[in-house]
Design a protein around this motif. Structure first.
Motif, PDB file in Angstrom:
ATOM      1  N   ARG A  52       0.834  -1.202   0.000  1.00 52.18           N
ATOM      2  CA  ARG A  52       0.000   0.000   0.000  1.00 52.18           C
ATOM      3  C   ARG A  52       0.871   1.256   0.000  1.00 52.18           C
ATOM      4  NH1 ARG A  52      -3.685   2.605  -2.244  1.00 52.18           N
ATOM      5  NH2 ARG A  52      -4.698   4.154  -0.938  1.00 52.18           N
ATOM      6  N   CYS A  53       1.961   1.246   0.734  1.00 52.77           N
ATOM      7  CA  CYS A  53       2.876   2.392   0.743  1.00 52.77           C
ATOM      8  C   CYS A  53       3.445   2.634  -0.654  1.00 52.77           C
ATOM      9  CB  CYS A  53       4.012   2.177   1.746  1.00 52.77           C
ATOM     10  SG  CYS A  53       3.500   2.268   3.467  1.00 52.77           S
ATOM     11  N   ARG A  54       3.817   1.559  -1.346  1.00 51.63           N
ATOM     12  CA  ARG A  54       4.328   1.696  -2.713  1.00 51.63           C
ATOM     13  C   ARG A  54       3.250   2.268  -3.633  1.00 51.63           C
ATOM     14  NH1 ARG A  54       6.768  -3.132  -1.268  1.00 51.63           N
ATOM     15  NH2 ARG A  54       5.166  -4.364  -2.313  1.00 51.63           N
ATOM     16  N   SER A  55       2.020   1.827  -3.436  1.00 49.22           N
ATOM     17  CA  SER A  55       0.904   2.326  -4.236  1.00 49.22           C
ATOM     18  C   SER A  55       0.678   3.818  -3.987  1.00 49.22           C
ATOM     19  CB  SER A  55      -0.363   1.528  -3.897  1.00 49.22           C
ATOM     20  OG  SER A  55      -1.476   2.075  -4.537  1.00 49.22           O
ATOM     21  N   LEU A  56       0.739   4.228  -2.730  1.00 51.05           N
ATOM     22  CA  LEU A  56       0.564   5.646  -2.402  1.00 51.05           C
ATOM     23  C   LEU A  56       1.682   6.487  -3.018  1.00 51.05           C
ATOM     24  CD1 LEU A  56      -0.495   5.286   1.325  1.00 51.05           C
ATOM     25  CD2 LEU A  56      -1.951   6.055  -0.567  1.00 51.05           C
ATOM     26  N   VAL A 103      -3.747  14.428  -3.413  1.00 49.44           N
ATOM     27  CA  VAL A 103      -3.136  13.091  -3.400  1.00 49.44           C
ATOM     28  C   VAL A 103      -2.069  13.007  -2.305  1.00 49.44           C
ATOM     29  CG1 VAL A 103      -1.652  11.512  -4.723  1.00 49.44           C
ATOM     30  CG2 VAL A 103      -3.649  12.557  -5.803  1.00 49.44           C
ATOM     31  N   THR A 104      -1.241  14.038  -2.202  1.00 51.90           N
ATOM     32  CA  THR A 104      -0.170  14.052  -1.201  1.00 51.90           C
ATOM     33  C   THR A 104      -0.734  14.068   0.218  1.00 51.90           C
ATOM     34  OG1 THR A 104       1.352  15.127  -2.719  1.00 51.90           O
ATOM     35  CG2 THR A 104       1.848  15.325  -0.377  1.00 51.90           C
ATOM     36  N   ALA A 107      -2.155  10.725   0.985  1.00 54.36           N
ATOM     37  CA  ALA A 107      -1.082   9.738   1.172  1.00 54.36           C
ATOM     38  C   ALA A 107      -0.434   9.911   2.543  1.00 54.36           C
ATOM     39  CB  ALA A 107      -0.031   9.883   0.071  1.00 54.36           C
ATOM     40  N   ILE A 108      -0.176  11.154   2.917  1.00 56.34           N
ATOM     41  CA  ILE A 108       0.441  11.393   4.226  1.00 56.34           C
ATOM     42  C   ILE A 108      -0.466  10.884   5.337  1.00 56.34           C
ATOM     43  CG2 ILE A 108       1.061  13.221   5.870  1.00 56.34           C
ATOM     44  CD1 ILE A 108       2.149  14.787   3.398  1.00 56.34           C
ATOM     45  N   GLU A 109      -1.751  11.163   5.233  1.00 59.02           N
ATOM     46  CA  GLU A 109      -2.693  10.722   6.271  1.00 59.02           C
ATOM     47  C   GLU A 109      -2.751   9.197   6.341  1.00 59.02           C
ATOM     48  OE1 GLU A 109      -4.803  11.345   9.510  1.00 59.02           O
ATOM     49  OE2 GLU A 109      -3.886  12.937   8.333  1.00 59.02           O
ATOM     50  N   GLU A 110      -2.811   8.559   5.191  1.00 60.09           N
ATOM     51  CA  GLU A 110      -2.863   7.094   5.194  1.00 60.09           C
ATOM     52  C   GLU A 110      -1.553   6.491   5.689  1.00 60.09           C
ATOM     53  OE1 GLU A 110      -4.170   3.339   2.385  1.00 60.09           O
ATOM     54  OE2 GLU A 110      -4.588   5.383   1.713  1.00 60.09           O
ATOM     55  N   LEU A 111      -0.433   7.098   5.315  1.00 57.50           N
ATOM     56  CA  LEU A 111       0.864   6.604   5.797  1.00 57.50           C
ATOM     57  C   LEU A 111       0.978   6.743   7.308  1.00 57.50           C
ATOM     58  CD1 LEU A 111       3.185   7.922   2.970  1.00 57.50           C
ATOM     59  CD2 LEU A 111       2.702   5.521   3.523  1.00 57.50           C
ATOM     60  N   ARG A 112       0.411   7.813   7.854  1.00 53.43           N
ATOM     61  CA  ARG A 112       0.387   7.939   9.319  1.00 53.43           C
ATOM     62  C   ARG A 112      -0.370   6.764   9.939  1.00 53.43           C
ATOM     63  NH1 ARG A 112      -1.088  14.263   9.607  1.00 53.43           N
ATOM     64  NH2 ARG A 112       1.018  15.065   9.425  1.00 53.43           N
ATOM     65  N   GLY A 113      -1.512   6.440   9.357  1.00 49.30           N
ATOM     66  CA  GLY A 113      -2.299   5.312   9.870  1.00 49.30           C
ATOM     67  C   GLY A 113      -1.549   3.995   9.748  1.00 49.30           C
ATOM     68  N   ILE A 114      -0.891   3.796   8.607  1.00 47.31           N
ATOM     69  CA  ILE A 114      -0.117   2.569   8.393  1.00 47.31           C
ATOM     70  C   ILE A 114       1.022   2.487   9.407  1.00 47.31           C
ATOM     71  CG2 ILE A 114       1.490   1.439   6.795  1.00 47.31           C
ATOM     72  CD1 ILE A 114      -0.360   2.467   4.514  1.00 47.31           C
ATOM     73  N   THR A 115       1.693   3.608   9.630  1.00 43.62           N
ATOM     74  CA  THR A 115       2.793   3.646  10.592  1.00 43.62           C
ATOM     75  C   THR A 115       2.300   3.363  12.003  1.00 43.62           C
ATOM     76  OG1 THR A 115       3.992   5.208   9.196  1.00 43.62           O
ATOM     77  CG2 THR A 115       4.658   5.089  11.504  1.00 43.62           C
ATOM     78  N   GLN A 116       1.164   3.953  12.360  1.00 40.02           N
ATOM     79  CA  GLN A 116       0.600   3.716  13.694  1.00 40.02           C
ATOM     80  C   GLN A 116       0.195   2.253  13.860  1.00 40.02           C
ATOM     81  OE1 GLN A 116       0.530   5.665  16.436  1.00 40.02           O
ATOM     82  NE2 GLN A 116      -0.205   3.839  17.444  1.00 40.02           N
ATOM     83  N   ALA A 117      -0.399   1.677  12.821  1.00 38.34           N
ATOM     84  CA  ALA A 117      -0.786   0.259  12.887  1.00 38.34           C
ATOM     85  C   ALA A 117       0.453  -0.625  13.038  1.00 38.34           C
ATOM     86  CB  ALA A 117      -1.580  -0.131  11.640  1.00 38.34           C
ATOM     87  N   GLU A 118       1.517  -0.291  12.323  1.00 42.21           N
ATOM     88  CA  GLU A 118       2.770  -1.060  12.432  1.00 42.21           C
ATOM     89  C   GLU A 118       3.331  -0.948  13.847  1.00 42.21           C
ATOM     90  OE1 GLU A 118       6.117  -3.379  11.213  1.00 42.21           O
ATOM     91  OE2 GLU A 118       4.103  -3.147  10.440  1.00 42.21           O
ATOM     92  N   ARG A 119       3.299   0.245  14.387  1.00 45.61           N
ATOM     93  CA  ARG A 119       3.792   0.438  15.756  1.00 45.61           C
ATOM     94  C   ARG A 119       2.956  -0.375  16.748  1.00 45.61           C
ATOM     95  NH1 ARG A 119       3.979   6.060  19.227  1.00 45.61           N
ATOM     96  NH2 ARG A 119       4.709   5.064  21.121  1.00 45.61           N
ATOM     97  N   THR A 120       1.651  -0.347  16.586  1.00 50.12           N
ATOM     98  CA  THR A 120       0.765  -1.103  17.474  1.00 50.12           C
ATOM     99  C   THR A 120       1.038  -2.601  17.348  1.00 50.12           C
ATOM    100  OG1 THR A 120      -0.925   0.619  17.336  1.00 50.12           O
ATOM    101  CG2 THR A 120      -1.659  -1.572  18.030  1.00 50.12           C
TER     102      THR A 120
END
Length: 150
Positions: A52-56, A103-104, A107-120
């Motif tokens: 998903r990060c690559r897609s963003l 788009v940017t 992407a930043i908002e979704e990447l924040r969510g992805i990062t938070q999920a990874e941290r959790t």
């Protein structure tokens, strides 16, 4: 026959102690199996998150290329005497800039969510690892590994 204190049954105490040790060992194994499952799930989730990060990033790159192309077209249009062409080119730049920003920001908002999920996920794995260590320690105390037995 040695004297046995009243209320004490050495065979029963040994049996109880062994079954308690067995339960501790089984609990440690169960925690380890659960951790292995969580690691497998976490690894799969990470693969999905990375995709998903690559897609963003690709979406943002495409928006940046569109903006760059619109700016190039505006430069060319600016060198002409055609007022309508220049106005259309500037409108295209404004639209491309708005799209790039949208788009940017998304992407930043979704990447924040992805990062938070990874941290959790990682915090959960670390917490479970601590439970595994605690369970193993209890099992090792109850039944020391061969190299620690007297």
């Amino acid at each position: 026959m040695p004297a046995v204190p009243i209320g004490k049954d050495p065979e029963r105490d040994q049996e109880t102690s062994t079954s308690a040790a067995d339960r501790l060992v089984e609990a440690a194994h169960a925690e380890q199996r659960t951790l292995a499952q969580q690691i497998a799930i976490s690894s799969a989730e990470k693969v999905v998150a990375e995709a998903r990060c690559r897609s963003l990033l690709a979406a943002q790159d495409a928006a940046a290329r569109r903006l760059s192309a619109a700016r190039g077209a505006a430069r060319v249009a600016g060198q002409t005497d055609d007022h309508d062409r220049r106005a259309a080119a500037h409108a295209a730049v404004a639209a491309a800039q708005a799209d790039f920003t949208r788009v940017t920001d998304a992407a930043i908002e979704e990447l924040r969510g992805i990062t938070q999920a990874e941290r959790t996920r990682l915090e959960g794995l670390v917490e479970h690892l601590r439970r595994v260590w605690t369970a193993r320690e209890a099992a090792d105390i109850a039944v020391p590994p061969p190299d620690r037995r007297d």
